[in-house]
Design a protein around this motif. Structure first.
Motif, short mmCIF file in Angstrom:
data_model
loop_
_atom_site.label_atom_id
_atom_site.label_comp_id
_atom_site.label_asym_id
_atom_site.label_seq_id
_atom_site.Cartn_x
_atom_site.Cartn_y
_atom_site.Cartn_z
N GLU A 95 0.81 -1.22 0.00
CA GLU A 95 0.00 0.00 0.00
C GLU A 95 0.84 1.27 0.00
OE1 GLU A 95 -2.46 -0.46 3.46
OE2 GLU A 95 -3.94 -1.69 2.40
N ARG A 96 2.15 1.13 0.12
CA ARG A 96 3.01 2.32 0.21
C ARG A 96 2.89 3.21 -1.03
NH1 ARG A 96 7.12 2.42 4.12
NH2 ARG A 96 7.44 0.45 5.26
N ASP A 97 2.90 2.58 -2.21
CA ASP A 97 2.85 3.37 -3.44
C ASP A 97 1.52 4.12 -3.53
OD1 ASP A 97 5.38 2.58 -4.18
OD2 ASP A 97 4.67 1.00 -5.54
N ARG A 98 0.42 3.47 -3.16
CA ARG A 98 -0.88 4.14 -3.19
C ARG A 98 -0.91 5.29 -2.20
NH1 ARG A 98 -3.89 -1.17 -2.82
NH2 ARG A 98 -5.16 -0.16 -1.21
N LEU A 99 -0.23 5.13 -1.08
CA LEU A 99 -0.18 6.20 -0.09
C LEU A 99 0.57 7.41 -0.65
CD1 LEU A 99 -1.14 6.44 2.92
CD2 LEU A 99 1.25 6.07 3.55
N ARG A 100 1.66 7.16 -1.38
CA ARG A 100 2.41 8.27 -1.98
C ARG A 100 1.59 9.00 -3.04
NH1 ARG A 100 6.56 4.17 -2.24
NH2 ARG A 100 7.95 4.35 -0.42
N VAL A 101 0.85 8.24 -3.84
CA VAL A 101 -0.01 8.86 -4.85
C VAL A 101 -1.05 9.74 -4.17
CG1 VAL A 101 -1.77 8.40 -6.60
CG2 VAL A 101 0.35 7.06 -6.58
N LEU A 102 -1.59 9.25 -3.05
CA LEU A 102 -2.57 10.01 -2.31
C LEU A 102 -1.96 11.31 -1.78
CD1 LEU A 102 -5.55 9.46 -1.67
CD2 LEU A 102 -4.84 8.56 0.54
N ALA A 103 -0.73 11.23 -1.31
CA ALA A 103 -0.05 12.43 -0.81
C ALA A 103 0.14 13.45 -1.93
CB ALA A 103 1.30 12.05 -0.21
N GLN A 104 0.48 12.97 -3.12
CA GLN A 104 0.65 13.86 -4.26
C GLN A 104 -0.67 14.51 -4.66
OE1 GLN A 104 2.37 11.18 -7.13
NE2 GLN A 104 4.34 11.08 -6.08
N ARG A 105 -1.73 13.73 -4.62
CA ARG A 105 -3.04 14.27 -4.96
C ARG A 105 -3.46 15.32 -3.93
NH1 ARG A 105 -8.06 10.72 -7.09
NH2 ARG A 105 -6.71 10.85 -8.90
N GLY A 106 -3.23 15.04 -2.66
CA GLY A 106 -3.56 16.02 -1.63
C GLY A 106 -2.80 17.32 -1.83
N ALA A 107 -1.51 17.22 -2.14
CA ALA A 107 -0.71 18.42 -2.37
C ALA A 107 -1.25 19.21 -3.56
CB ALA A 107 0.75 18.04 -2.59
N CYS A 130 0.61 0.28 11.44
CA CYS A 130 0.87 0.74 10.09
C CYS A 130 2.35 0.59 9.75
CB CYS A 130 0.47 2.21 9.92
SG CYS A 130 1.49 3.39 10.81
N VAL A 131 2.65 0.61 8.45
CA VAL A 131 4.04 0.66 7.99
C VAL A 131 4.39 2.05 7.50
CG1 VAL A 131 4.03 -1.79 7.39
CG2 VAL A 131 3.40 -0.10 5.65
N ALA A 132 3.37 2.88 7.26
CA ALA A 132 3.54 4.28 6.87
C ALA A 132 2.18 4.95 7.00
CB ALA A 132 4.07 4.40 5.44
N ALA A 133 2.18 6.26 7.03
CA ALA A 133 0.90 6.97 7.19
C ALA A 133 1.00 8.38 6.62
CB ALA A 133 0.51 7.03 8.67
N LEU A 134 -0.17 8.96 6.37
CA LEU A 134 -0.29 10.38 6.05
C LEU A 134 -1.03 11.06 7.18
CD1 LEU A 134 -1.46 10.35 2.30
CD2 LEU A 134 0.87 10.50 3.18
#
Length: 407
Positions: A95-107, A130-134
């Motif tokens: 899920e890490r890659d999807r989390l990064r995409v979400l961060a980019q969309r939020g920005a 979790c292994v990572a979070a926003l």
């Protein structure tokens, strides 16, 4: 200008309050005996930040602006509200890659987002896995029914009228007037109201109401029931704010999440299963017309064909509290079925195209002297004050077009 607004949910009331506030003579029609009884009063109460939505879309623009305007409105009018922030957590490496995409969309949408490692995430939610979070600071919670009460009061104070137990059965534009066919609950008596313009915020029935008024909705509403549970006190004490999973891009819903509400309770949900009635809040609720409407729409079968696995998982979670608890435990380890207490369900009005694609953005259609809000799922409550501005502009545009056209 005389305007009839159909719908006593938050979008209809926000629109009515805005129009009445500028001096229009507004009448609100609501088929139920009270306000905000459907989608508005049966959601998680979250003020969404604008994180998830395609940059440039109405959802992104109105949702991001709405997070600020809804919070400000509630604070100014004494409605319970809290800006709690939320975590969106990746529970697996996939899920890490999807989390990064979400961060980019939020920005891209102007949402303040911080990427956190597990240690940093536990500073906000010590018991979350979790292994990572926003971290999104602008997310909050609010009493949407309280917001509706204020909006209804504003309509009345501006000289508007709220008519409960009045259902729209159809409308037609004749010259510079719109003749609206109204049915009174209980008696079944019908009569016409006449106005200069009509705005319909029909929620679960938006497509049918548009057709009854001679406007092509451009999509079919298909109802999905979202089931919730309240966490038992011991489990609720382990959640400080809002915790969301990384959404599955194959599915239109955000997944089971945890929300601490304005009154301190913590609820888990919703899942998403096809409802057998547009107001089907219980599994046993079945309305044949609604079933036939959904089953006869090719888009539903195409959507189902593309989402067999996640769809089956949602159904299984609906019938098994143990499986629902397992979904919660991915976020909050140790959660069991005994920690889940049933809470009222909601039904989401999801608009589908004939080809099975979701109407992913807010959808507003117009006709002569008419504006119809067809698709307004989450974050519509968050964005309701901004949607009202948009509807106002659409209404003025269609009135102007009618005048120029000699209507």
């Amino acid at each position: 200008m005389r305007v009839i607004v159909v719908g006593g949910g938050i979008i209809g009331l926000a629109t009515a309050a805005r129009l009445a506030g500028r001096g229009d003579q507004v009448t609100v029609l609501e088929k139920e005996p009270d306000l905000a009884l459907h989608q508005t009063g049966r959601n998680s109460g979250v003020i969404h930040s604008g994180l998830y939505y395609a940059p440039g879309s109405l959802k992104a623009r109105l949702g991001t602006a709405g997070a600020a305007s809804m919070t400000r409105f509630a604070e100014e009018h004494g409605v319970a509200v809290a800006t709690t922030g939320k975590l969106v957590v990746a529970t697996g490496a996939d899920e890490r890659d999807r989390l990064r995409v979400l961060a980019q969309r939020g920005a891209a949408n102007g949402v303040p987002v911080r990427e956190l490692d597990p240690v940093e995430a536990r500073e906000h939610e010590p018991d979350i896995a979790c292994v990572a979070a926003l971290r999104v600071e602008t997310t909050g919670v609010v009493d949407y029914r309280g917001v509706c009460a204020v909006l209804a009061r504003q309509v009345g104070e501006a000289g508007g009228t709220l008519l409960l137990g009045r259902a729209l059965r159809g409308a037609r534009t004749v010259g510079t007037q719109v003749r609206v066919d109204v049915e009174e609950a209980g008696t079944g008596e019908r009569h016409d109201l006449v106005a200069d313009a009509l705005v319909v915020c029909g929620g679960l029935h938006a497509d049918r109401l548009a057709l009854a008024c001679g406007v092509d909705p451009g999509a079919r509403i298909v109802p999905f029931r979202g089931e919730y549970f309240d966490l038992a006190p011991e489990a609720a004490a382990r959640v400080r704010g809002l915790v969301y999973p990384v959404p599955d891009p194959r599915f239109p819903f955000l997944g089971v999440h945890l929300t601490r509400g304005v009154h301190g309770d913590v609820h888990a949900g919703p899942n998403a299963v096809l409802a057998l009635a547009r107001e089907g809040y219980r599994r046993r609720d079945v309305v044949l017309r609604d079933v036939l409407d959904a089953a006869s729409w090719p888009g539903l079968w195409r959507l189902a064909g593309r989402n067999l696995v996640p769809g089956a998982a949602e159904v299984a979670r609906s019938v098994s509290r143990t499986l629902f608890a397992a979904s919660v435990a991915r976020l909050l380890p140790g959660t069991t079925a005994d920690d889940l207490h049933p809470a009222p369900a909601g039904v989401r009005a999801q608009a589908l195209h004939r080809d099975g694609s979701l109407v992913d953005d807010f959808l507003i259609r117009t006709g002569p002297r008419q504006v119809h809000v067809i698709n307004a799922p989450s974050p519509a409550a968050t964005a309701s004050l901004e949607i009202a501005r948009h509807v106002e502009a659409e209404l003025d545009r269609t009135i102007g077009s009618a005048v120029r056209g000699g209507a």
